[in-house]
Design a protein around this motif. Structure first.
Motif, mmCIF file in Angstrom:
data_model
loop_
_atom_site.group_PDB
_atom_site.id
_atom_site.type_symbol
_atom_site.label_atom_id
_atom_site.label_comp_id
_atom_site.label_asym_id
_atom_site.label_seq_id
_atom_site.Cartn_x
_atom_site.Cartn_y
_atom_site.Cartn_z
ATOM 1 N N PRO A 32 -11.848 -6.680 -11.175
ATOM 2 C CA PRO A 32 -10.814 -7.117 -10.003
ATOM 3 C C PRO A 32 -9.925 -6.021 -9.952
ATOM 4 O O PRO A 32 -8.583 -5.976 -9.913
ATOM 5 C CB PRO A 32 -10.150 -8.302 -10.876
ATOM 6 C CG PRO A 32 -10.230 -7.901 -12.346
ATOM 7 C CD PRO A 32 -11.614 -7.186 -12.374
ATOM 8 N N ALA A 33 -10.283 -4.860 -9.151
ATOM 9 C CA ALA A 33 -9.638 -3.604 -9.107
ATOM 10 C C ALA A 33 -8.499 -3.811 -8.340
ATOM 11 O O ALA A 33 -7.638 -2.970 -8.240
ATOM 12 C CB ALA A 33 -10.603 -2.454 -8.512
ATOM 13 N N GLU A 34 -8.496 -4.554 -7.134
ATOM 14 C CA GLU A 34 -7.365 -4.921 -6.326
ATOM 15 C C GLU A 34 -6.103 -5.273 -7.047
ATOM 16 O O GLU A 34 -5.140 -4.945 -6.551
ATOM 17 C CB GLU A 34 -7.822 -6.264 -5.272
ATOM 18 C CG GLU A 34 -8.682 -5.830 -4.481
ATOM 19 C CD GLU A 34 -9.975 -5.659 -4.948
ATOM 20 O OE1 GLU A 34 -10.698 -6.307 -6.046
ATOM 21 O OE2 GLU A 34 -10.973 -5.111 -4.135
ATOM 22 N N ILE A 35 -6.373 -5.745 -8.243
ATOM 23 C CA ILE A 35 -5.224 -6.038 -8.920
ATOM 24 C C ILE A 35 -4.022 -4.824 -9.087
ATOM 25 O O ILE A 35 -2.813 -4.817 -9.016
ATOM 26 C CB ILE A 35 -5.055 -6.313 -10.428
ATOM 27 C CG1 ILE A 35 -5.987 -7.758 -10.347
ATOM 28 C CG2 ILE A 35 -3.901 -6.481 -11.278
ATOM 29 C CD1 ILE A 35 -6.334 -8.400 -11.936
ATOM 30 N N GLY A 36 -4.710 -3.650 -9.045
ATOM 31 C CA GLY A 36 -4.089 -2.247 -9.227
ATOM 32 C C GLY A 36 -3.163 -1.992 -7.801
ATOM 33 O O GLY A 36 -2.270 -1.190 -7.894
ATOM 34 N N LEU A 37 -3.405 -2.588 -6.879
ATOM 35 C CA LEU A 37 -2.782 -2.556 -5.534
ATOM 36 C C LEU A 37 -1.610 -3.442 -5.623
ATOM 37 O O LEU A 37 -0.857 -3.026 -4.670
ATOM 38 C CB LEU A 37 -3.661 -3.290 -4.362
ATOM 39 C CG LEU A 37 -4.915 -2.395 -4.131
ATOM 40 C CD1 LEU A 37 -5.699 -3.211 -2.790
ATOM 41 C CD2 LEU A 37 -4.842 -0.991 -3.952
ATOM 42 N N CYS A 38 -1.163 -4.204 -6.558
ATOM 43 C CA CYS A 38 -0.130 -5.033 -6.668
ATOM 44 C C CYS A 38 1.050 -4.502 -7.361
ATOM 45 O O CYS A 38 1.118 -4.759 -8.626
ATOM 46 C CB CYS A 38 -0.469 -6.298 -7.073
ATOM 47 S SG CYS A 38 -1.879 -7.414 -6.493
ATOM 48 N N ILE A 39 1.652 -3.561 -6.733
ATOM 49 C CA ILE A 39 2.496 -2.588 -7.437
ATOM 50 C C ILE A 39 3.748 -3.229 -7.929
ATOM 51 O O ILE A 39 4.590 -2.630 -8.557
ATOM 52 C CB ILE A 39 3.104 -1.328 -6.597
ATOM 53 C CG1 ILE A 39 3.640 -1.931 -5.285
ATOM 54 C CG2 ILE A 39 1.653 -0.428 -6.182
ATOM 55 C CD1 ILE A 39 4.098 -0.795 -4.252
ATOM 56 N N ASN A 40 4.047 -4.412 -7.327
ATOM 57 C CA ASN A 40 5.256 -5.141 -7.880
ATOM 58 C C ASN A 40 5.025 -6.076 -8.983
ATOM 59 O O ASN A 40 5.915 -6.887 -9.353
ATOM 60 C CB ASN A 40 5.692 -5.918 -6.619
ATOM 61 C CG ASN A 40 6.605 -5.006 -5.705
ATOM 62 O OD1 ASN A 40 6.954 -3.996 -6.088
ATOM 63 N ND2 ASN A 40 6.350 -5.116 -4.326
ATOM 64 N N ILE A 41 3.876 -6.335 -9.515
ATOM 65 C CA ILE A 41 3.516 -7.092 -10.774
ATOM 66 C C ILE A 41 4.263 -6.846 -11.990
ATOM 67 O O ILE A 41 4.143 -5.687 -12.216
ATOM 68 C CB ILE A 41 1.879 -7.233 -10.891
ATOM 69 C CG1 ILE A 41 1.222 -8.122 -10.045
ATOM 70 C CG2 ILE A 41 1.516 -7.722 -12.300
ATOM 71 C CD1 ILE A 41 -0.237 -8.144 -10.330
ATOM 72 N N ARG A 42 4.827 -7.668 -12.398
ATOM 73 C CA ARG A 42 5.670 -7.437 -13.645
ATOM 74 C C ARG A 42 5.096 -8.261 -14.938
ATOM 75 O O ARG A 42 5.329 -7.473 -16.135
ATOM 76 C CB ARG A 42 7.112 -7.999 -13.480
ATOM 77 C CG ARG A 42 7.751 -7.412 -12.490
ATOM 78 C CD ARG A 42 8.062 -5.794 -12.668
ATOM 79 N NE ARG A 42 8.565 -5.029 -11.461
ATOM 80 C CZ ARG A 42 7.984 -4.297 -10.666
ATOM 81 N NH1 ARG A 42 6.868 -4.046 -11.054
ATOM 82 N NH2 ARG A 42 8.546 -3.738 -9.719
#
Length: 192
Positions: free
Chosen positions: A52-62
């Motif tokens: 799931p590489a797209e998780i890396g696009l979610c720069i606001n995930i805490r």
């Protein structure tokens, strides 16, 4: 199908899925539409989530939990490189987690809680963590990580001044004397 409907929402901030048949493609479709608003993502025991590489696009995930998903180590490194604002990360039960996989964690300067239970992490990985993300780390879970020793944890106790919880259940390499030494070195830390 459900994630496709959810992705139509204006700003999803939390997504928690557990033991479902979601695929990398389904998750990617959702994340591409919600990457800006998503703050919490828990994908637990989803056997089809491997890359799931797209998780890396979610720069606001805490807060990110990927427990028990068969994620490939190279993908995990990519995810960690993109999500540098993490406060909580749980990778419990991911067998591909090894010392080199966690290197991108050094970019996660806000990381407060880290769960590496049931992974293949060793003293070398723990030493890396204590040298590179020690400032804010408050909770570290190393349950069932049979390759971590008491000697390594003694160094960790000196390098992580804010550690409040250290979970070491079911670790065969940590004996009674190690626990006593840790209790003395970390008098204000809860040891499990």
């Amino acid at each position: 199908a459900m994630l496709n409907e959810l992705s139509q929402c204006k700003a999803v901030t939390k997504l928690k899925v557990m033991r479902c048949l979601i695929t990398d493609k389904g998750l990617a479709t959702f994340l591409k539409k919600q990457f800006d608003s998503l703050r919490t993502l828990f994908v637990v025991m989803c056997k089809h989530i491997k890359s799931p590489a797209e998780i890396g696009l979610c720069i606001n995930i805490r807060d990110l939990k990927l427990d028990g998903c068969p994620i490939e180590p190279s993908t995990l490194s990519s995810i960690l490189s993109g999500t540098t604002g993490l406060r909580m990360l749980s990778l419990a039960g991911i067998e591909g987690i090894v010392n080199t996989t966690i290197r991108p964690l050094s970019k996660c300067k806000q990381l407060r809680a880290l769960n590496l239970s049931g992974t293949w992490i060793t003293d070398k990985g723990i030493n890396y963590i204590s040298r590179n993300i020690n400032t804010n780390l408050e909770i570290l879970s190393l349950t069932r990580t049979g390759y971590v020793t008491g000697e390594c944890l003694a160094r960790l106790s000196k390098q992580c001044p804010n550690l409040k919880v250290l979970d070491l259940c079911w670790n065969n390499n940590i004996n009674f004397h190690d626990y006593v030494a840790l209790r003395e070195a970390l008098p204000h830390t809860l040891l499990n």
